[in-house]
Design a protein around this motif. Structure first.
Motif, PDB file in Angstrom:
ATOM      1  N   MET A  66       0.636  -0.662  -0.204  1.00 23.73           N
ATOM      2  CA  MET A  66       0.078   0.142  -0.131  1.00 23.73           C
ATOM      3  C   MET A  66       0.850   1.406  -0.110  1.00 23.73           C
ATOM      4  N   MET A  67       0.175   2.370  -0.532  1.00 16.80           N
ATOM      5  CA  MET A  67       1.019   3.307  -1.120  1.00 16.80           C
ATOM      6  C   MET A  67      -0.175   4.882  -0.701  1.00 16.80           C
ATOM      7  N   ASN A  68       0.961   5.706  -1.154  1.00 15.56           N
ATOM      8  CA  ASN A  68       0.477   7.100  -1.054  1.00 15.56           C
ATOM      9  C   ASN A  68       0.250   7.676  -2.370  1.00 15.56           C
ATOM     10  N   LEU A  69      -0.667   8.668  -2.694  1.00 15.65           N
ATOM     11  CA  LEU A  69      -1.148   9.646  -3.912  1.00 15.65           C
ATOM     12  C   LEU A  69       0.011  10.944  -3.409  1.00 15.65           C
ATOM     13  N   ASP A  70      -0.253  11.405  -2.310  1.00 14.28           N
ATOM     14  CA  ASP A  70       0.616  12.803  -2.033  1.00 14.28           C
ATOM     15  C   ASP A  70       0.615  12.866  -0.368  1.00 14.28           C
ATOM     16  N   GLU A  71       1.344  14.072  -0.118  1.00 13.54           N
ATOM     17  CA  GLU A  71       1.651  14.109   1.361  1.00 13.54           C
ATOM     18  C   GLU A  71       1.870  15.591   1.657  1.00 13.54           C
ATOM     19  N   TYR A  72       1.517  16.115   2.527  1.00 14.28           N
ATOM     20  CA  TYR A  72       1.049  17.723   2.376  1.00 14.28           C
ATOM     21  C   TYR A  72       2.395  17.706   3.603  1.00 14.28           C
ATOM     22  N   ILE A  73       3.331  19.309   3.829  1.00 16.88           N
ATOM     23  CA  ILE A  73       3.994  19.646   4.035  1.00 16.88           C
ATOM     24  C   ILE A  73       4.199  19.805   5.388  1.00 16.88           C
ATOM     25  N   GLY A  74       4.298  19.564   6.918  1.00 17.74           N
ATOM     26  CA  GLY A  74       4.077  19.640   8.169  1.00 17.74           C
ATOM     27  C   GLY A  74       4.056  18.595   8.894  1.00 17.74           C
ATOM     28  N   PRO A  75       3.581  19.215   9.861  1.00 11.87           N
ATOM     29  CA  PRO A  75       3.759  17.901  10.813  1.00 11.87           C
ATOM     30  C   PRO A  75       3.413  17.161  10.507  1.00 11.87           C
ATOM     31  N   LYS A  76       4.088  14.688  10.554  1.00  7.31           N
ATOM     32  CA  LYS A  76       3.342  14.654  10.118  1.00  7.31           C
ATOM     33  C   LYS A  76       2.486  13.728  10.663  1.00  7.31           C
ATOM     34  N   ASN A  77       2.228  13.794  12.668  1.00  7.54           N
ATOM     35  CA  ASN A  77       1.065  14.218  12.955  1.00  7.54           C
ATOM     36  C   ASN A  77       0.230  14.958  13.112  1.00  7.54           C
ATOM     37  N   ALA A  78       0.221  15.960  12.144  1.00  9.29           N
ATOM     38  CA  ALA A  78      -0.915  16.372  12.449  1.00  9.29           C
ATOM     39  C   ALA A  78      -2.087  16.105  11.780  1.00  9.29           C
ATOM     40  N   VAL A  79      -3.713  16.913  12.219  1.00 10.35           N
ATOM     41  CA  VAL A  79      -5.230  16.419  12.069  1.00 10.35           C
ATOM     42  C   VAL A  79      -4.880  15.795  10.337  1.00 10.35           C
ATOM     43  N   TYR A  80      -4.249  16.791   9.195  1.00  6.21           N
ATOM     44  CA  TYR A  80      -4.613  17.510   8.269  1.00  6.21           C
ATOM     45  C   TYR A  80      -3.706  16.215   7.351  1.00  6.21           C
ATOM     46  N   THR A  81      -2.138  15.463   7.683  1.00  2.00           N
ATOM     47  CA  THR A  81      -2.078  14.471   6.819  1.00  2.00           C
ATOM     48  C   THR A  81      -2.166  13.237   6.946  1.00  2.00           C
ATOM     49  N   VAL A  82      -1.588  13.216   5.734  1.00  2.00           N
ATOM     50  CA  VAL A  82      -2.041  11.584   4.658  1.00  2.00           C
ATOM     51  C   VAL A  82      -1.859  10.701   5.361  1.00  2.00           C
ATOM     52  N   ASN A  83      -0.623  10.846   6.623  1.00  2.00           N
ATOM     53  CA  ASN A  83       0.103   9.563   7.935  1.00  2.00           C
ATOM     54  C   ASN A  83      -1.034   9.623   8.289  1.00  2.00           C
ATOM     55  N   THR A  84      -2.154  10.917   9.099  1.00  2.00           N
ATOM     56  CA  THR A  84      -2.655  10.682  10.222  1.00  2.00           C
ATOM     57  C   THR A  84      -3.321  10.153   9.237  1.00  2.00           C
ATOM     58  N   PHE A  85      -4.517  10.434   7.897  1.00  3.08           N
ATOM     59  CA  PHE A  85      -5.653   9.772   7.588  1.00  3.08           C
ATOM     60  C   PHE A  85      -5.413   8.117   7.528  1.00  3.08           C
ATOM     61  N   MET A  86      -4.081   7.879   6.992  1.00  4.08           N
ATOM     62  CA  MET A  86      -4.304   6.877   6.740  1.00  4.08           C
ATOM     63  C   MET A  86      -4.140   5.483   7.502  1.00  4.08           C
ATOM     64  N   TYR A  87      -3.195   5.814   9.361  1.00  2.00           N
ATOM     65  CA  TYR A  87      -4.128   4.643  10.253  1.00  2.00           C
ATOM     66  C   TYR A  87      -4.577   5.509  10.744  1.00  2.00           C
ATOM     67  N   GLU A  88      -5.430   6.388  10.992  1.00  2.00           N
ATOM     68  CA  GLU A  88      -6.871   6.893  11.605  1.00  2.00           C
ATOM     69  C   GLU A  88      -8.112   6.437  10.981  1.00  2.00           C
ATOM     70  N   ASN A  89      -7.977   6.503   9.428  1.00  2.00           N
ATOM     71  CA  ASN A  89      -8.608   5.387   8.496  1.00  2.00           C
ATOM     72  C   ASN A  89      -8.468   4.110   8.125  1.00  2.00           C
ATOM     73  N   PHE A  90      -7.734   3.461   8.535  1.00  2.00           N
ATOM     74  CA  PHE A  90      -7.075   2.138   7.607  1.00  2.00           C
ATOM     75  C   PHE A  90      -6.587   1.564   8.400  1.00  2.00           C
ATOM     76  N   TYR A  91      -5.141   2.240   8.553  1.00  2.00           N
ATOM     77  CA  TYR A  91      -4.365   0.813   9.145  1.00  2.00           C
ATOM     78  C   TYR A  91      -4.366   0.807  10.509  1.00  2.00           C
ATOM     79  N   ASN A  92      -4.183   1.739  11.392  1.00  2.00           N
ATOM     80  CA  ASN A  92      -5.343   1.304  12.985  1.00  2.00           C
ATOM     81  C   ASN A  92      -6.031   0.523  13.342  1.00  2.00           C
TER      82      ASN A  92
END
Ligand code: PGA
Length: 249
Positions: A66-92
């Motif tokens: 699995m991978m992703n299309l893009d990522e916002y420039i900002g702290p990894k754990n900010a509410v808006y990041t792709v990282n946060t979204f992927m863990y909250e909505n899928f990996y976790n």
């Protein structure tokens, strides 16, 4: 008008999500090592819910990358990041994990190095599926109006309408909203065997009209996809509401 992309017209958001899920499920069940690149935001939320249910009810992703299309420039754990979204909505939420997870690091100091690192990931893992959403301004990933159709992964600046969409989606103020993103370009997006564009809601109706009936132009980035036969656009009734009847046939 040249149109090779496939269009699927559905009733509503739920049906759009189901159609998207069916395609991905089929790829996961039939490929030896499926490689799925997702997008985040409002458009794929429903699809993620179905994927979570699927995985937790036996859909085997142990060989899936699995991978992703893009990522916002900002702290990894900010509410808006792709990282946060992927863990909250899928990996976790899933009870087994994919074979590999790749994400762009939006807090990397050296953006060029990070882009080069992700390029290697993209080269090593040709995508079976790339899921996309459509910007109200017709953007794809962060390929905003004006981006050349031969773009490759790059650091992009957001248009105002994109910043507003991020604020809306993540309920944040303008000064908290990211203004830049590392995004796959059209080149890597279209390399996927199947490209699925999910479009729902009135807010997208203008962009859908441009996508299907307007001129092919960098003014509407999504028109880069129109003559590509590996692209499937799933459009609900509200998003299709401005289209000519002829286009929906
Ligand atoms: P949305 O955004 O899925 O949150 O509507 C799509 C996009 O702007 O790419």
């Amino acid at each position: 008008m040249i149109k090779k992309m496939k269009t699927i017209f559905v009733k509503n958001y739920e049906e759009m999500s189901e159609k998207g899920y069916e395609i991905i499920k089929d790829v996961i069940e039939t490929k030896e090592q499926p490689v799925i690149s997702m997008t985040t935001g409002g458009s794929p939320r429903g699809l993620f819910t179905l994927l979570v249910e699927g995985v937790n009810n036996g859909l085997d992703i142990s060989n899936t990358v699995m991978m992703n299309l893009d990522e916002y420039i900002g702290p990894k754990n900010a509410v808006y990041t792709v990282n946060t979204f992927m863990y909250e909505n899928f990996y976790n939420k899933i009870n087994t994990q994919p074979k590999e997870i790749f994400l762009i690091n939006g807090e990397a100091d050296n953006k060029e190095e990070e882009i080069n690192r992700y390029k290697e990931v993209l080269n090593a893992y040709p995508r079976d599926v790339q899921v996309l959403g459509l910007g109200t301004n017709g953007h794809i990933g962060a390929n905003e109006p004006g981006t050349p159709f031969d773009s490759t992964i790059f650091l992009a600046e957001h248009d105002d309408s994109t910043i507003e969409s991020t604020m809306r989606e993540y309920n944040i103020e303008r000064d908290e909203a990211p203004t830049e993103m590392i995004t796959l370009g059209f080149t890597e997006i279209l390399e996927a065997e199947k490209v699925i564009l999910l479009v729902s809601g009135k807010r997208k109706s203008e962009a859908v009209k441009n996508l299907l009936e307007g001129e092919v132009s960098t003014d509407c980035p999504a028109t880069a996809l129109r003559d590509k036969d590996n692209v499937i656009v799933i459009i609900d009734e509200e998003a299709a509401s401005l289209l000519d009847e002829e286009t929906k046939k």
